[in-house]
Every structure is written in structure tokens, then in C-alpha cells.
Design a protein around this motif. Sequence first.
Motif, mmCIF file in Angstrom:
data_model
loop_
_atom_site.group_PDB
_atom_site.id
_atom_site.type_symbol
_atom_site.label_atom_id
_atom_site.label_comp_id
_atom_site.label_asym_id
_atom_site.label_seq_id
_atom_site.Cartn_x
_atom_site.Cartn_y
_atom_site.Cartn_z
ATOM 1 N N ASN A 93 25.111 7.881 4.068
ATOM 2 C CA ASN A 93 24.979 6.485 3.667
ATOM 3 C C ASN A 93 26.306 5.739 3.723
ATOM 4 O O ASN A 93 26.372 4.588 3.340
ATOM 5 C CB ASN A 93 24.410 6.410 2.246
ATOM 6 C CG ASN A 93 22.974 6.884 2.202
ATOM 7 O OD1 ASN A 93 22.171 6.473 3.026
ATOM 8 N ND2 ASN A 93 22.660 7.773 1.283
ATOM 9 N N TRP A 148 21.888 -1.206 -2.274
ATOM 10 C CA TRP A 148 21.665 0.159 -2.744
ATOM 11 C C TRP A 148 21.085 0.100 -4.152
ATOM 12 O O TRP A 148 21.667 -0.492 -5.049
ATOM 13 C CB TRP A 148 22.965 0.961 -2.751
ATOM 14 C CG TRP A 148 22.760 2.392 -3.155
ATOM 15 C CD1 TRP A 148 22.968 2.921 -4.406
ATOM 16 C CD2 TRP A 148 22.259 3.461 -2.346
ATOM 17 N NE1 TRP A 148 22.651 4.264 -4.400
ATOM 18 C CE2 TRP A 148 22.211 4.625 -3.152
ATOM 19 C CE3 TRP A 148 21.849 3.549 -1.011
ATOM 20 C CZ2 TRP A 148 21.769 5.853 -2.671
ATOM 21 C CZ3 TRP A 148 21.417 4.785 -0.534
ATOM 22 C CH2 TRP A 148 21.381 5.916 -1.350
ATOM 23 N N GLU A 176 15.451 -7.211 13.165
ATOM 24 C CA GLU A 176 14.240 -6.652 12.569
ATOM 25 C C GLU A 176 14.617 -5.316 11.916
ATOM 26 O O GLU A 176 15.534 -4.632 12.373
ATOM 27 C CB GLU A 176 13.201 -6.509 13.688
ATOM 28 C CG GLU A 176 11.856 -6.021 13.270
ATOM 29 C CD GLU A 176 11.655 -4.554 13.563
ATOM 30 O OE1 GLU A 176 10.674 -3.997 13.080
ATOM 31 O OE2 GLU A 176 12.502 -3.970 14.256
ATOM 32 N N TRP A 177 13.948 -4.963 10.844
ATOM 33 C CA TRP A 177 14.324 -3.856 9.962
ATOM 34 C C TRP A 177 14.754 -2.590 10.677
ATOM 35 O O TRP A 177 15.841 -2.061 10.455
ATOM 36 C CB TRP A 177 13.158 -3.588 8.999
ATOM 37 C CG TRP A 177 13.343 -2.452 8.035
ATOM 38 C CD1 TRP A 177 12.580 -1.332 7.948
ATOM 39 C CD2 TRP A 177 14.331 -2.325 6.998
ATOM 40 N NE1 TRP A 177 13.024 -0.523 6.930
ATOM 41 C CE2 TRP A 177 14.107 -1.116 6.337
ATOM 42 C CE3 TRP A 177 15.405 -3.127 6.576
ATOM 43 C CZ2 TRP A 177 14.882 -0.661 5.282
ATOM 44 C CZ3 TRP A 177 16.188 -2.680 5.520
ATOM 45 C CH2 TRP A 177 15.926 -1.465 4.886
ATOM 46 N N LYS A 178 13.911 -2.079 11.583
ATOM 47 C CA LYS A 178 14.234 -0.801 12.210
ATOM 48 C C LYS A 178 15.399 -0.936 13.179
ATOM 49 O O LYS A 178 16.167 -0.005 13.377
ATOM 50 C CB LYS A 178 13.005 -0.247 12.931
ATOM 51 C CG LYS A 178 11.887 0.179 11.986
ATOM 52 C CD LYS A 178 12.123 1.562 11.423
ATOM 53 C CE LYS A 178 10.966 1.962 10.514
ATOM 54 N NZ LYS A 178 11.068 3.346 10.051
ATOM 55 N N VAL A 179 15.519 -2.113 13.812
ATOM 56 C CA VAL A 179 16.637 -2.353 14.716
ATOM 57 C C VAL A 179 17.930 -2.363 13.901
ATOM 58 O O VAL A 179 18.946 -1.769 14.275
ATOM 59 C CB VAL A 179 16.458 -3.690 15.450
ATOM 60 C CG1 VAL A 179 17.633 -3.970 16.370
ATOM 61 C CG2 VAL A 179 15.159 -3.700 16.233
ATOM 62 N N GLU A 237 1.449 -7.503 -0.786
ATOM 63 C CA GLU A 237 2.589 -7.566 0.113
ATOM 64 C C GLU A 237 3.182 -8.969 0.202
ATOM 65 O O GLU A 237 4.378 -9.140 0.288
ATOM 66 C CB GLU A 237 2.118 -7.177 1.505
ATOM 67 C CG GLU A 237 3.100 -6.328 2.217
ATOM 68 C CD GLU A 237 2.351 -5.269 2.963
ATOM 69 O OE1 GLU A 237 1.742 -5.632 3.967
ATOM 70 O OE2 GLU A 237 2.357 -4.108 2.531
ATOM 71 N N ASN A 238 2.295 -9.943 0.170
ATOM 72 C CA ASN A 238 2.726 -11.318 0.336
ATOM 73 C C ASN A 238 3.026 -11.891 -1.045
ATOM 74 O O ASN A 238 2.128 -12.125 -1.843
ATOM 75 C CB ASN A 238 1.578 -12.071 1.026
ATOM 76 C CG ASN A 238 1.876 -13.516 1.238
ATOM 77 O OD1 ASN A 238 2.704 -14.110 0.549
ATOM 78 N ND2 ASN A 238 1.200 -14.105 2.193
ATOM 79 N N ARG A 261 23.842 -4.918 3.149
ATOM 80 C CA ARG A 261 23.258 -3.664 2.692
ATOM 81 C C ARG A 261 22.970 -3.787 1.202
ATOM 82 O O ARG A 261 23.642 -4.527 0.482
ATOM 83 C CB ARG A 261 24.286 -2.548 2.923
ATOM 84 C CG ARG A 261 23.811 -1.166 2.597
ATOM 85 C CD ARG A 261 23.335 -0.475 3.859
ATOM 86 N NE ARG A 261 23.423 0.976 3.754
ATOM 87 C CZ ARG A 261 22.442 1.742 3.312
ATOM 88 N NH1 ARG A 261 21.317 1.209 2.919
ATOM 89 N NH2 ARG A 261 22.598 3.053 3.275
ATOM 90 N N GLU A 274 0.861 -1.169 0.000
ATOM 91 C CA GLU A 274 0.000 0.000 0.000
ATOM 92 C C GLU A 274 0.907 1.231 0.000
ATOM 93 O O GLU A 274 1.830 1.317 0.809
ATOM 94 C CB GLU A 274 -0.878 -0.028 1.257
ATOM 95 C CG GLU A 274 -1.654 1.238 1.569
ATOM 96 C CD GLU A 274 -2.817 1.492 0.624
ATOM 97 O OE1 GLU A 274 -3.244 0.554 -0.074
ATOM 98 O OE2 GLU A 274 -3.278 2.644 0.570
ATOM 99 N N GLN A 333 2.467 4.787 0.804
ATOM 100 C CA GLN A 333 2.400 5.653 1.989
ATOM 101 C C GLN A 333 1.415 6.783 1.751
ATOM 102 O O GLN A 333 0.758 7.251 2.666
ATOM 103 C CB GLN A 333 3.752 6.324 2.168
ATOM 104 C CG GLN A 333 4.786 5.543 2.866
ATOM 105 C CD GLN A 333 6.031 6.404 2.938
ATOM 106 O OE1 GLN A 333 6.683 6.642 1.932
ATOM 107 N NE2 GLN A 333 6.339 6.891 4.106
ATOM 108 N N LEU A 355 18.415 -0.897 10.966
ATOM 109 C CA LEU A 355 18.735 0.462 10.520
ATOM 110 C C LEU A 355 19.418 1.240 11.632
ATOM 111 O O LEU A 355 20.368 1.988 11.396
ATOM 112 C CB LEU A 355 17.462 1.200 10.090
ATOM 113 C CG LEU A 355 16.804 0.744 8.790
ATOM 114 C CD1 LEU A 355 15.536 1.536 8.545
ATOM 115 C CD2 LEU A 355 17.763 0.914 7.622
ATOM 116 N N ASP A 356 18.944 1.038 12.843
ATOM 117 C CA ASP A 356 19.522 1.718 13.987
ATOM 118 C C ASP A 356 20.981 1.281 14.195
ATOM 119 O O ASP A 356 21.851 2.109 14.447
ATOM 120 C CB ASP A 356 18.676 1.400 15.235
ATOM 121 C CG ASP A 356 18.951 2.365 16.364
ATOM 122 O OD1 ASP A 356 18.854 3.585 16.120
ATOM 123 O OD2 ASP A 356 19.289 1.911 17.467
#
Lengths: 311, 547
Positions: free
Chosen positions: B459, B439, B419-422, B256-257, B437, B44, B46, B424-425
Amino acid sequence: MLRFIFLRLLQAIPVILVVITVTFFLVRAAPGGPFDSDKAVMPEVKAALEAQYRLDLPISQQYFAYLGDLAKGDLGPSFKYPGRDVNELISAGLPVTAELGAYALLVALILGGLAGIMAALKPNTAQDYIPMSFAMIGICMPTFLLGPLLVLVFGIYLEWLPVAGWGDIPGDKILPSLTLGAAYAAYIARLGRAGMLEVMSQDYIRTARAKGLPEWRIVVKHALRGGMIPVVAFLGPAFAGLLAGSFVVETIFQIPGLGRFYVQAAFNRDYTMILGTTVFLSTLIILFNLLADILAAWMNPRLRAQLGESK
Amino acid sequence: MPFNTLKFFIIILFSCLLMACIGGESKVTTGNRDGILHLGNGTEPQGLDPHVVTGVPESRILRALFEGLAVKNPYTLESEPGVAERWEYSEDGLVLTFYINPAARWSNGDPVTAHDYVWSWQRALNPNMGNLYAYMLFPMVNAEAYATGKLENPDDLGVKALDDLTLQVSLNAPTPYFLQLMDHYSTYAVHRATLEKFGKATDRFTKWTRAKNIVSNGPFKLTEWLLNRRIVVEKSETYWDADKVKLNGIVFYPTENIVSEERMFRAGQLHLTNDTPLEKIPGYREMENTPFMQAPYLGTYYYMLNTQRAPMDDVRVRKALSMAVDREKLTRTVMQGLVFPAYAITPPGTLGYQPPKLFNYDVEKAKALLAEAGYPNGEGWPGLELVYNTSESHRKVAVAIQQMWKDALNIEVTLANQEWKVYLDSLTQMEYQVARRGWIGDYVDPNNFLDMFLTGGGNNKTGYADPLYDELILTKAPQAKSKQERFALFYQAETMLMEEMPIIPIYTYSTKRLVDPAVKGLPSNLMDSFNFKYVWLQAVNNSKEGE
């Protein structure tokens, strides 16, 4: 009875507050934020975004501001979908999930109820073993296996039913409802069987038999109401579980329900969306449990009498 | 009672049969007849505000709804007229003038003017917008200063409307790829009156992009947007080149799936998919007239090395690790021959540029380098953690490389999925030793890959820093007089980069999707860039059910 309902509702308030507080601080404690992206974000851009979502304020201020908005019924703007607020996202997803849940529950009640009654009528015979074996399989088989299996058979090989979608193509609601309902049907079958077995050995059933009533009348008129009490007690949590747990089915069948939003929100660190859906679903679960209790009281005269006494 | 059960089952059976009858024509069949393309679009979106959103699914929808000054030909990726019918560079390459097509219209009939662009770019760069892609316009004079709040007045930006139809852009340096950026949604114009009607222009939260509100200038216009269900666009009559548009509409599905998406494709619910599950590919490859399409994609999959942490602070260790990866085997087996081995960061053939290849798979040399670094045959190896974001295919690659390192160098590497956000952090904080990574290029130019490794770049995150490298990319390359000279400078810079090896390139990406044979005019290209204006549907004769 009214007092009972009122007390239960009163008890719900601190529970919901605890849910909000724990969720609020937990999501913020998770590493990574809503604006982290795999491309570097300029500090100026990040600051502008954080200011727009009040993330620049101290966390205690954010918390009280959120509670203030919540009291007004405003769940806040979504982080992931700019231009949409959480109220809108929930109201878009809820009807779909509720519809799916209702159909699934219907499937569960019809299939499970029938199987349970059949099994209880002739315990320890083939009529008992066959439906109960199916029920066991139903409980054990996860939806992520049953869903694709049903799709392969009815969608791809037989080409009878659509493989995905919701309200797009005629018949696309059948497979998801069956998939989601199957596990619950299995539970209901087992609960129904146990309940019916107990009731069928009661004195008043023997009396009914002695009066010479036909078997089907005994079952429908006398045994069913008592026998289904465990099922009814299960229905409240079951419906809440269907709403909160439909994520897998929604993903398999690409259904635009609440479950998908909920899980994605956690992955996206969409703080307001996580909080909004959690608060919303916990409220629903509390309400449905209450409803189930009321229904059970209505069906069970003994419990009703107890509640009456405690007035 | 048994009677009732029987009756019930008969009813169920009967309804199933009934469903079988109404199942009828598939969406692909009706779509072919009505000129409607059914497209699996990943997720979907944003949103649909070109200055707010980022992402490939969003970009496809926006390309249908809007049009940039210049667009890409889907076959050659060369720029061709969009809203601008022609353009010219000044002799020194610092001023680019666009001549807007007088026939260009918004979907409400208003003419598209140069003023629309001036206003829209001011908006795109406004710091309050929080536009993640603001940097796309940074080659323009004062764009960066304005976007970072160092310059107050948007009128000082290097974009001017000389008259209604002439737009003049001043650039900081000659920027050969600037024209390509005009096809990126972050540089699209938006309809000022519509935005202002629904709130403050720099507000991210207004409802101007809703189906009944939005005014756009592309070949299609938005007619329906059902959250998480579908987005429907139909051909726009006001589009200047409407005669060329053959589709009557497009339906975008948030698929998505990817496993469900593949099933939808098989059941005729989609004309084309966004992706293909890896395990399904061998089966599709064996099919005659296979719908499976695979094409190189402008992206590199690599491992970042944190050069500030032992043992990765030693270039010999970094090189040893890189040389011990058998990329040919990895791409052939784990990745099923879908991707291509990479030995540098820039994908080969980016606008004719060929990156340097400084090393090969060489176990002996890798062993020697590791011994030199003080770990002969892996002795004394302090251990290493390889981080990747949770995904089955990243895991497979990581496991294979872990084993290659073990076999070749006798070193232990632990894998950690996050997990994705972890994840990225961890990257942002540089809390990693080796991290996976990828690009994907925003535009076809080596610059888009090489400027990642500027000192302190957002980056970069490897600790790589070389003033000479920075100078080559920031100063020398933009001033190059010819494409050859420019590419030679990039080659020099990339050679320096790969000598230091702050990254281990692994493979060049490819796109993999299923396409119904009825879909025409949708060639594979390096950017995976769709230009729906060129697409048409032509049913193949073996399915007669529609007739």
C-alpha cells in the motif's frame, strides 16, 4: 416465410460470435483487473484467485475454454459475487427488467398511440399541437431528469406512490414504468401520427368515408392497422432498448434488474458477467428485431407478398 | 373517440387515487411497531462468506449474522465478551488464551467450540482461499508463512484447541490490537459441517451462504436474500445473549444511489441511510431535530506523491505543495465543514494517540521552498498531473487544490480523472505523479496507518523507503513495554514520515448519515462499527398513524 426466418437466424450466428470475440478481448485489454482492490493484494492471494478463474492460462486458451462453456450454456462464475454464476445473476435480473420493460412498453403504446391518433385525426390544430409538444418534451427529457421529478411530485409531496423498490410496496412499479415508458411513448406518438396521416389520405379511407361509415369505425377498423406499421417496426428495437437501457431507471428506483448488474460488471471488471450479459442482450436484440420484421410482414400485405415471391 | 380518451383518463386518475389509499403506513412505522430495522446498506454484498468477502456493506451484515471471540462495545470501542466469555494474556504477552462461553451456539443448535476456530482460521489462511484479509491473522505464529505457501502443515499454526472451550493463540510479538481483530469478519468461525456439506471447504464457489443453507452464530440469522433487492435477518433464538437482543429483525437494502437513498429515507422507507448527498446537508442542518448525523471516522484522505519522479523526487517540492494547501478553507467550504483538516496520516485520537503536526498552511515558506528547489515563483515548473478516481467530490477537492497551488506557487497542475480500476492500475504500476487516496482503518491503532509505508509495502506505492522507519514499526514498537512507549515510537516514525512527505494529508474522514429518531442504541463511533445487539426502536409520538 420460414425460409426468411431460418436465414435470419443463420445470419445471427456470426454476428454473435463477433460480439463475443470483440467483448472478450476488449474487457481483457482494459486496464485494471477483477482482483485489483484499493488495499494491496498479496501476490500469493492473487495467484490463487487467478488460478480459480483460469486467468493463469494463456489468453487464447481462456477464449476457447469460454466458447466451450458457452456452447454448453454455461456463462461461468461471476468474479464479483463469489458463489454465484452468471446464469444465476442473469436469471435473477432478467424477469425484473423484462417486467419493467413490458410495463414501460404498455405505457408507451397506450399514451403514445392515443396521442398519435388524436394528433393525426385533426392535423395542424390544437389537438395535434398539444400532444405533439408533449411528445417533443418526452423525447428531449432524459429519464434521469423525469424519474426524480416524478418521484418528487408523486412520492415526496403528494405521498401517493413509493419512491423506490420493485414489488416491495404496492404501487412501486408505477413510477419506474412511467419514467421508462415516457420517452418511448413520445417516439410512438410521433411515429403513429406520421403513419396515421399517411393512411388517412389513402384511397380506401376515402372509399370508407364515401360509404358513410362513422369516423371512429374508419379509424379503428380501417386506418389503425396500416397506420401503426411504423410503430410496430419500432417495437422490436424499442423492447430490446428497454431491456438494455433500463439501467438509469433501475438505478433511480433501486430496481434489482439486469441493467444494474450490467453496468456494475463493467466497473468491477467482472469479465464473465460483462461477457454473459453482452452475449445475452445481443441475442435478445437480434431476436426482437426478427420478431418485429415478422410482425411487420404480417401487418403489411405488400411486404408479405414480396417475401412470398422470393421463395 | 373523445369519449374513449376521457374514459381512459378517468381510469388512470381513479387508479392513482386507489394507490394513494393503499400507500398507507410506511416501512418505518411498521418497522417501529414490529421491531424491524430498515437499513440502507450501500451496495449488494459480494457474498456472505466471512473468509471471502471484503467491504463495509458486507461487514454490517456479517456482524449481524456472526459473532467474533471478542466484540466491540459500540459506545467505547473497548473489546467485550463475544463468543469468548473471557481471555487472558501470558506475562510476556505472546500467548493469548480465550475461554469460550459454554452457552455459545450455532443457529442450528450445535455448540461453538475452540475446534471451530482452529479449523476456521486454517481455512481463512489457506492460500487457495484467495482471502484478501488473510493478513489480519498475521500477528499469529506461522500465519504468514502458511498463507504465502511457505509452510505446508496447517497444524503448525499458532492456534490450538486445549479443550472444547479453551483456545490458545501464540503471537509473534505482543500485539495489543489483536483482540480488536477478533471483531473483524475475517477472523470469524464458520460452521464446518455446513461448509463441507456444500463442497470443498476452501472453494469460493459453494452455496453454503444461501439463506436456506447458512449456519451462523450471531445475534441474527439469515432468512431471505433477494439479489440486489434486500437481505432479511431475524433474531436468533440460539444466540447465547438473545435476551439482550431487542430487534426482531433487520432488512438490509442495497442503496447504491445515494440520492435515491435519501428520497427513500424521506418517504419513510428507511430507518437509516448509508450516506447523505453533500448538497442535501445544508438543508438537513437547518432542520429542527435533524435526522442528520455526522461523526469522525477512522480514515484519512490524502494525496500520494510519487517520490521517484521529477519534480516530486525533491522533498522541498513535496513540502511546498503540502504547505500551500489551505486545509481549513477546503474543509469548511468544499467539504461543508463535514471533515477535519489533517496534517499527518494517522487520524488524531486513534486510541489516544496524537500524531505530530510539523507544518502549517504557510504560503511564504512554501514559495521559499519551491524557489530553493529551482522553481522561483513557478518559473521552469515542468508541470504536474493529479490523478483521482472519478467522483464528484474528489473532483471538487482536486479543483480547489489545483487553484490553491496556482494562487500560492504559480504552478500549473493538470487534473486527470480515471475510472476506478484504471486508477487502481495506475497506482499499482506507480504510473502517476500525484494521486488521490483514502485509507480507512481496519482496527483502531496507529500501526494500521503507519505500516502502510514500510519499504516496498503493497500500500506504500510512493517510493518512500527508510530502514530506520521499518525498524521502528516492525521491531521496536511491538516490543515496547507500555502503551506510552509504543506510542512514542509511532510518533517518532510518523515524524520521520512527515519530514519526508511522501504524502500530502488533506482531511480526516467523517461519516454522514440520516437516522430516524426512533432508532436508539446506535451511537456514532470512530470505526462506524454497528453492534446490532444494542439497537432498539422507539417510535416518537408525533406520528400517530400507527396507533
